[in-house]
Write a protein that holds these residues in place. Structure first.
Motif, PDB file in Angstrom:
ATOM      1  N   ILE A 195       0.841  -1.210   0.000  1.00 59.61           N
ATOM      2  CA  ILE A 195       0.000   0.000   0.000  1.00 59.61           C
ATOM      3  C   ILE A 195       0.870   1.252   0.000  1.00 59.61           C
ATOM      4  O   ILE A 195       0.611   2.217  -0.726  1.00 59.61           O
ATOM      5  CB  ILE A 195      -0.938   0.000   1.228  1.00 59.61           C
ATOM      6  CG1 ILE A 195      -1.974  -1.131   1.097  1.00 59.61           C
ATOM      7  CG2 ILE A 195      -1.628   1.354   1.389  1.00 59.61           C
ATOM      8  CD1 ILE A 195      -2.803  -1.344   2.344  1.00 59.61           C
ATOM      9  N   MET A 196       1.937   1.223   0.814  1.00 57.07           N
ATOM     10  CA  MET A 196       2.862   2.348   0.911  1.00 57.07           C
ATOM     11  C   MET A 196       3.491   2.665  -0.449  1.00 57.07           C
ATOM     12  O   MET A 196       3.594   3.831  -0.852  1.00 57.07           O
ATOM     13  CB  MET A 196       3.958   1.992   1.924  1.00 57.07           C
ATOM     14  CG  MET A 196       4.814   3.146   2.400  1.00 57.07           C
ATOM     15  SD  MET A 196       6.246   2.541   3.344  1.00 57.07           S
ATOM     16  CE  MET A 196       5.478   1.329   4.426  1.00 57.07           C
ATOM     17  N   SER A 197       3.885   1.627  -1.165  1.00 58.66           N
ATOM     18  CA  SER A 197       4.543   1.803  -2.459  1.00 58.66           C
ATOM     19  C   SER A 197       3.569   2.321  -3.513  1.00 58.66           C
ATOM     20  O   SER A 197       3.882   3.249  -4.269  1.00 58.66           O
ATOM     21  CB  SER A 197       5.149   0.473  -2.912  1.00 58.66           C
ATOM     22  OG  SER A 197       6.064  -0.018  -1.974  1.00 58.66           O
ATOM     23  N   ILE A 198       2.391   1.716  -3.571  1.00 62.00           N
ATOM     24  CA  ILE A 198       1.395   2.122  -4.575  1.00 62.00           C
ATOM     25  C   ILE A 198       0.903   3.544  -4.310  1.00 62.00           C
ATOM     26  O   ILE A 198       0.748   4.345  -5.237  1.00 62.00           O
ATOM     27  CB  ILE A 198       0.218   1.128  -4.595  1.00 62.00           C
ATOM     28  CG1 ILE A 198       0.694  -0.239  -5.092  1.00 62.00           C
ATOM     29  CG2 ILE A 198      -0.921   1.645  -5.474  1.00 62.00           C
ATOM     30  CD1 ILE A 198      -0.326  -1.343  -4.995  1.00 62.00           C
ATOM     31  N   SER A 199       0.666   3.887  -3.030  1.00 63.01           N
ATOM     32  CA  SER A 199       0.205   5.238  -2.697  1.00 63.01           C
ATOM     33  C   SER A 199       1.264   6.280  -3.033  1.00 63.01           C
ATOM     34  O   SER A 199       0.936   7.394  -3.466  1.00 63.01           O
ATOM     35  CB  SER A 199      -0.172   5.323  -1.216  1.00 63.01           C
ATOM     36  OG  SER A 199       0.922   5.008  -0.385  1.00 63.01           O
TER      37      SER A 199
END
Length: 415
Positions: free
Chosen positions: A346-350
């Motif tokens: 989630i951190m990477s995609i956001s």
């Protein structure tokens, strides 16, 4: 904490560049790591027809099963796993790690129920993708480089995120949802990064010992400081005194069972006529209970015993973080690793979504650093320390410095 705004922009610039380059690899690491956590359940169902058998009649002796395994295994077995239930096929193991293969013998019929070759399993391929991108040594170095830069990303991210105008709930602890998608995704990236930063450092510590440059340096330090496994652990120097007939495997299994060791108990076979039997247990959920005991192959007398306390502090620490990395300390550890893998995804995609919303057409959107900024001695010291701890990071840093120098050298001077 009062921040140096020029330093903040400089760190943000390199956090941004390193993150953009690392992002595809970080996604691979987080997704494959999450999948690998299901290894136990996946293989239990897929390999059930090999490992589980029907209880019927009287058992064939372990000695006879050993002979059957020697005659049928791809490679001659060097150890046997002590069964813990009556409906469990006897596992005879050849080789180690990626070269490991296990042949299973039905203890009632004496027939081979199947053979599992580790490198041919789906989960081994997932692990190889996770650890070396399916490209061998080259891939291992890429993963090590990304893992090293992830440490830098975490440290720079914490500095950039750290508030200067007081602590507020929104934007610091929960994402702001009424200030546009870009702000929401930026907050989602930054807040999840803050809350999981300590865990990510610990997880990276558990993975780095498997790497080439860092892992080899770590092994050398263990050797120099004598903080690895004791020389007696493997028992290479131990010899049996040849006297009459050697113990049968049945006698050795009885001795191993009497030890009542927790976890998975394995018996290593003598390597030659003067070799010894070695019994040890693998119990990641409680490493302190692990032992390795060597027996004379003829008299059955205990020659040497090593407890976990005999293992050096660096090796104990290494095994602890590796077990934590794989979620082996119990259900809580498994769920914690799964949640961390999801959070990292989630951190990477956001971060990517926030970037695409901020980026202008024809511009990479790299944060601007004031031309008057100069790197201070404190930052240089930190970079040197990181370069020494993570050799591949050090090499990449020298490469970046060289590129920066050449670009600045070729810039036209302002008159």
């Amino acid at each position: 904490m009062k921040k140096n705004e020029k330093l903040n922009k400089w760190l943000w610039k390199w956090h941004f560049i390193a993150g953009l380059i690392s992002l595809p690899f970080i996604l691979i690491l987080s997704i494959t790591g999450a999948i690998y956590l299901f290894k136990g359940d996946y293989e239990k169902n897929k390999q059930k027809h090999i490992k589980e058998i029907t209880i019927q009649g009287t058992k064939v002796s372990f000695q006879k099963q050993w002979e059957i395994a020697n005659a049928n295994a791809i490679k001659k077995p060097n150890s046997m796993v002590v069964s813990t239930s009556k409906n469990q096929a006897t596992e005879f193991v050849s080789g180690r790690f990626g070269n490991k293969s296990s042949l299973f013998v039905n203890p009632y019929s004496g027939k081979v129920s199947g053979e599992i070759i580790t490198k041919d399993t789906n989960m081994f391929k997932v692990r190889k993708l996770h650890g070396e991108l399916l490209t061998g040594k080259f891939g291992t170095k890429i993963i090590e480089l990304i893992a090293s830069w992830m440490v830098v990303l975490i440290l720079t991210g914490l500095y950039v995120w750290w508030p200067t105008r007081g602590w507020k709930i929104k934007g610091l602890f929960i994402p702001r949802i009424k200030e546009g998608k870009r702000t929401f995704f930026r907050d989602l990236h930054a807040i999840s990064g803050f809350w999981f930063s300590g865990l990510l450092i610990l997880i990276l510590a558990g993975g780095l010992p498997w790497t080439d440059a860092f892992g080899e340096s770590f092994k050398q330090i263990q050797k120099i400081t004598n903080t690895g496994y004791p020389d007696t652990w493997q028992g290479h120097h131990l010899k049996s005194q040849i006297a009459g007939d050697a113990l049968t495997l049945d006698q050795m299994v009885a001795k191993a069972e009497n030890l009542q060791l927790p976890g998975v108990v394995t018996i290593d076979f003598p390597k030659d006529q003067k070799g010894v039997f070695s019994v040890y247990n693998t119990n990641p959920s409680n490493l302190n209970t692990q032992k390795k005991i060597h027996f004379d192959a003829y008299t059955g007398k205990q020659i040497l015993s090593n407890n976990w306390d005999d293992v050096g502090v660096l090796m104990r620490g290494r095994m602890w973080v590796m077990a934590f990395h794989q979620g082996e300390f119990g259900v809580w550890n498994w769920w914690l690793m799964l949640c961390t893998a999801i959070a990292l995804t989630i951190m990477s995609i956001s971060a990517l979504l926030s970037y695409t919303m901020r980026k202008r057409k024809g511009n990479w959107g790299t944060p601007k650093v004031p031309t008057s900024f100069t790197v201070g001695h404190g930052i240089i010291i930190v970079l040197v320390i990181l370069a020494l701890v993570f050799p591949l990071f050090g090499v990449s840093l020298l490469f970046i410095i060289g590129i920066e120098y050449l670009l600045n050298k070729n810039k036209p001077r302002k008159i």
